[in-house]
Design a protein around this motif. Structure first.
Motif, PDB file in Angstrom:
ATOM      1  N   UNK A  28       0.837  -1.194   0.000  1.00  0.00           N
ATOM      2  CA  UNK A  28       0.000   0.000   0.000  1.00  0.00           C
ATOM      3  C   UNK A  28       0.877   1.251   0.000  1.00  0.00           C
ATOM      4  N   UNK A  29       0.600   2.210  -0.870  1.00  0.00           N
ATOM      5  CA  UNK A  29       1.434   3.420  -0.922  1.00  0.00           C
ATOM      6  C   UNK A  29       1.537   4.146   0.412  1.00  0.00           C
ATOM      7  N   UNK A  30       0.465   4.113   1.214  1.00  0.00           N
ATOM      8  CA  UNK A  30       0.501   4.842   2.481  1.00  0.00           C
ATOM      9  C   UNK A  30       1.498   4.245   3.464  1.00  0.00           C
ATOM     10  N   UNK A  31       1.794   2.970   3.339  1.00  0.00           N
ATOM     11  CA  UNK A  31       2.815   2.372   4.208  1.00  0.00           C
ATOM     12  C   UNK A  31       4.178   2.987   3.907  1.00  0.00           C
ATOM     13  N   UNK A  32       4.479   3.145   2.624  1.00  0.00           N
ATOM     14  CA  UNK A  32       5.761   3.747   2.233  1.00  0.00           C
ATOM     15  C   UNK A  32       5.800   5.234   2.588  1.00  0.00           C
ATOM     16  N   UNK A  33       4.680   5.903   2.417  1.00  0.00           N
ATOM     17  CA  UNK A  33       4.639   7.325   2.784  1.00  0.00           C
ATOM     18  C   UNK A  33       4.786   7.509   4.293  1.00  0.00           C
ATOM     19  N   UNK A  34       4.298   6.544   5.059  1.00  0.00           N
ATOM     20  CA  UNK A  34       4.418   6.636   6.515  1.00  0.00           C
ATOM     21  C   UNK A  34       5.880   6.613   6.950  1.00  0.00           C
ATOM     22  N   UNK A  35       6.669   5.760   6.325  1.00  0.00           N
ATOM     23  CA  UNK A  35       8.077   5.698   6.724  1.00  0.00           C
ATOM     24  C   UNK A  35       8.826   6.922   6.210  1.00  0.00           C
ATOM     25  N   UNK A  36       8.423   7.459   5.068  1.00  0.00           N
ATOM     26  CA  UNK A  36       9.029   8.707   4.607  1.00  0.00           C
ATOM     27  C   UNK A  36       8.765   9.836   5.609  1.00  0.00           C
ATOM     28  N   UNK A  37       7.535   9.911   6.097  1.00  0.00           N
ATOM     29  CA  UNK A  37       7.221  10.945   7.090  1.00  0.00           C
ATOM     30  C   UNK A  37       8.039  10.751   8.353  1.00  0.00           C
ATOM     31  N   UNK A  38       8.187   9.498   8.769  1.00  0.00           N
ATOM     32  CA  UNK A  38       8.959   9.216   9.981  1.00  0.00           C
ATOM     33  C   UNK A  38      10.420   9.631   9.818  1.00  0.00           C
ATOM     34  N   UNK A  39      10.906   9.556   8.584  1.00  0.00           N
ATOM     35  CA  UNK A  39      12.289   9.945   8.299  1.00  0.00           C
ATOM     36  C   UNK A  39      12.420  11.424   7.951  1.00  0.00           C
ATOM     37  N   UNK A  40      11.287  12.124   7.845  1.00  0.00           N
ATOM     38  CA  UNK A  40      11.271  13.528   7.459  1.00  0.00           C
ATOM     39  C   UNK A  40      11.884  13.709   6.067  1.00  0.00           C
ATOM     40  N   UNK A  41      11.473  12.843   5.158  1.00  0.00           N
ATOM     41  CA  UNK A  41      11.888  12.920   3.752  1.00  0.00           C
ATOM     42  C   UNK A  41      10.621  13.053   2.920  1.00  0.00           C
TER      43      UNK A  41
END
Length: 231
Positions: A153-166
């Motif tokens: 799911x795209x939101x799973x990948x976006x969640x880790x990007x947010x956690x990394x502040x990227x």
């Protein structure tokens, strides 16, 4: 474009791939806690796990270990949970390539993330990383058990990007062992994807990884190639 973050799958990627006899593991865990019912309880838990993994594959939604126990009609004790995680200890050893690789990424100024489809809570994974002395080398980790979605799911990948502040997926590289959930999922949101193939993982021929490596130590060479202007 410069690479700002490398995100890793966990099982089969940060931990070396091998098969686990889930039935034998669960029965060994359950036997002392459910005298005379170990086979029945084991079967119920395995059926619940299978149902939730199927749901993850089809709807890309997440589930937790608590969900598994509830579906199986089991109320776990702290002792049973401790025995369960201990039984997994031999199967969760971090790949020896990981510590030097993560340190090398840190030296390059590249953030390190983890994104894993899992029933386990974050604390259980942190216990493993702490045991293997790599927890402090990870900038952010997102587990499907902690969010509504699971890879791909795209939101799973976006969640880790947010956690990394990227905020730019084009500056991220995802490394995993599953062509569908890892490679397809990452490329779907605009990340580069590196595959570490294993024969028991189902293929997904509709997507091509940006690189294929046989061991994590080979990853820096890929990053070097992609750091060349115009690559």
């Amino acid at each position: 474009m410069s690479i700002r973050a490398v995100i890793f799958d966990w099982g089969g990627t940060l931990t070396p791939w091998h098969s686990v006899d889930a039935q034998a593991l669960w029965r060994a865990v359950c036997a002392p806690h459910f005298p005379g019912r170990a086979d029945e309880v084991t079967a119920a838990i395995l059926a619940a796990e299978s149902a939730y993994w199927e749901l993850t594959d089809t709807s890309h939604s997440s589930a937790t270990l608590d969900d598994v126990f509830a579906r199986a009609g089991i109320t776990p004790t702290e002792e049973l949970l401790a025995a369960y995680y201990e039984a997994w200890d031999p199967h969760t050893i971090t790949d020896p390539d990981v510590p030097p690789l993560l340190r090398a990424l840190r030296e390059r100024g590249i953030k390190v993330g983890v994104l894993s489809n899992t029933f386990w809570p974050a604390a259980a994974h942190e216990r493993v990383f702490r045991r293997d002395e790599v927890l402090d080398l990870i900038d952010a980790a997102v587990y499907s058990s902690e969010i509504p979605w699971a890879k791909p799911h795209p939101e799973a990948f976006r969640a880790v990007m947010r956690a990394l502040d990227v905020d730019d997926p084009g500056s991220c590289v995802f490394v995993g062992d599953r062509p569908f959930s890892d490679v397809h999922g990452a490329k779907r949101v605009g990340m580069r994807a590196v595959l570490i193939p294993h024969s028991e993982v189902p293929p997904f021929d509709e997507v091509t990884p940006d690189a294929v490596i046989t061991r994590l130590a080979d990853l820096p060479a890929c990053l070097d190639a992609w750091s060349v202007p115009g690559s």
